[in-house]
Design an enzyme around this catalytic site. Structure first.
Site, mmCIF file in Angstrom:
data_model
loop_
_atom_site.group_PDB
_atom_site.id
_atom_site.type_symbol
_atom_site.label_atom_id
_atom_site.label_comp_id
_atom_site.label_asym_id
_atom_site.label_seq_id
_atom_site.Cartn_x
_atom_site.Cartn_y
_atom_site.Cartn_z
ATOM 1 N N VAL A 43 -4.710 -5.156 -17.493
ATOM 2 C CA VAL A 43 -4.129 -3.732 -17.585
ATOM 3 C C VAL A 43 -4.249 -3.861 -15.888
ATOM 4 O O VAL A 43 -2.999 -3.051 -15.247
ATOM 5 C CB VAL A 43 -4.215 -3.047 -18.286
ATOM 6 C CG1 VAL A 43 -2.798 -1.672 -17.798
ATOM 7 C CG2 VAL A 43 -3.354 -3.253 -19.681
ATOM 8 N N GLY A 46 -2.630 -4.702 -12.529
ATOM 9 C CA GLY A 46 -1.410 -4.652 -12.378
ATOM 10 C C GLY A 46 -1.047 -3.137 -12.719
ATOM 11 O O GLY A 46 -0.135 -2.589 -11.612
ATOM 12 N N HIS A 47 -2.062 -3.054 -13.242
ATOM 13 C CA HIS A 47 -1.768 -0.799 -13.218
ATOM 14 C C HIS A 47 -2.803 0.156 -11.860
ATOM 15 O O HIS A 47 -3.365 -0.210 -11.879
ATOM 16 C CB HIS A 47 -2.251 -0.311 -13.829
ATOM 17 C CG HIS A 47 -1.732 0.801 -13.799
ATOM 18 N ND1 HIS A 47 -2.689 1.650 -14.520
ATOM 19 C CD2 HIS A 47 -0.830 2.084 -14.184
ATOM 20 C CE1 HIS A 47 -2.106 3.492 -14.379
ATOM 21 N NE2 HIS A 47 -0.665 2.762 -14.439
ATOM 22 N N PHE A 48 -1.843 -0.366 -10.590
ATOM 23 C CA PHE A 48 -2.637 0.678 -8.936
ATOM 24 C C PHE A 48 -4.114 -0.976 -8.898
ATOM 25 O O PHE A 48 -5.168 -0.536 -9.638
ATOM 26 C CB PHE A 48 -3.301 1.613 -9.296
ATOM 27 C CG PHE A 48 -2.623 2.423 -9.522
ATOM 28 C CD1 PHE A 48 -0.762 2.321 -9.369
ATOM 29 C CD2 PHE A 48 -2.796 4.092 -10.886
ATOM 30 C CE1 PHE A 48 -0.381 3.623 -9.241
ATOM 31 C CE2 PHE A 48 -1.520 5.361 -11.212
ATOM 32 C CZ PHE A 48 -0.398 4.434 -10.662
#
Length: 143
Positions: A43, A46-48
């Protein structure tokens, strides 16, 4: 206090969607769970990606998993399924990132079987990161 076998007695979630490494404390009124977000968790890519943080939805899920353990523990509800049905007063105060450990504490506020309202707080590095009041429904597994 607990190993994965005990956690699996309470939760149907499995890796990669299990956010409880250990149950530190469990009584009829409260629960404390811990989990560490690995540095290489997918994660974070892709999350910031330049500033990786755990999404608030995942922090909510971690709190819900702790609350579910408490709800199922009350009156020995193992073998049933706990489901998050209500989120109230959720506040995200601080960020959680790679390699951070979280500690979730939950306290039973109200029980109107099969609904359990639990006040939860999530800390990282001894700093409160999130709080909420969650309602968990406990029912039979029909799958």
């Amino acid at each position: 206090m607990t190993n994965s076998r005990n956690i699996y007695d309470y939760l149907p979630q499995r890796v990669p969607f299990l956010f409880v490494d250990d149950i530190e404390q469990l009584t009829d009124e409260s629960v404390i769970t811990v989990f560490k977000f690995p540095k290489d968790w997918d994660v974070f890519y892709g999350h910031f990606p330049r500033y990786p943080i755990v999404p608030g939805t995942i922090l909510t899920e971690a709190m819900a998993q702790a609350a579910t353990i408490l709800a199922l523990h009350v009156h020995s509800q193992r073998g049933k399924l706990g489901m998050l049905v209500k989120i109230s007063d959720a506040v995200f105060r601080n960020q959680v990132g790679p390699n951070d450990s979280i500690r979730v504490t939950g306290a039973l506020r109200q029980q109107v079987t099969p609904f359990y309202t639990i006040s939860v707080a999530l800390e990282t590095n001894n700093i409160k990161a999130a709080t909420a009041e969650l309602t968990i429904y406990v029912g039979d597994v029909n799958v």
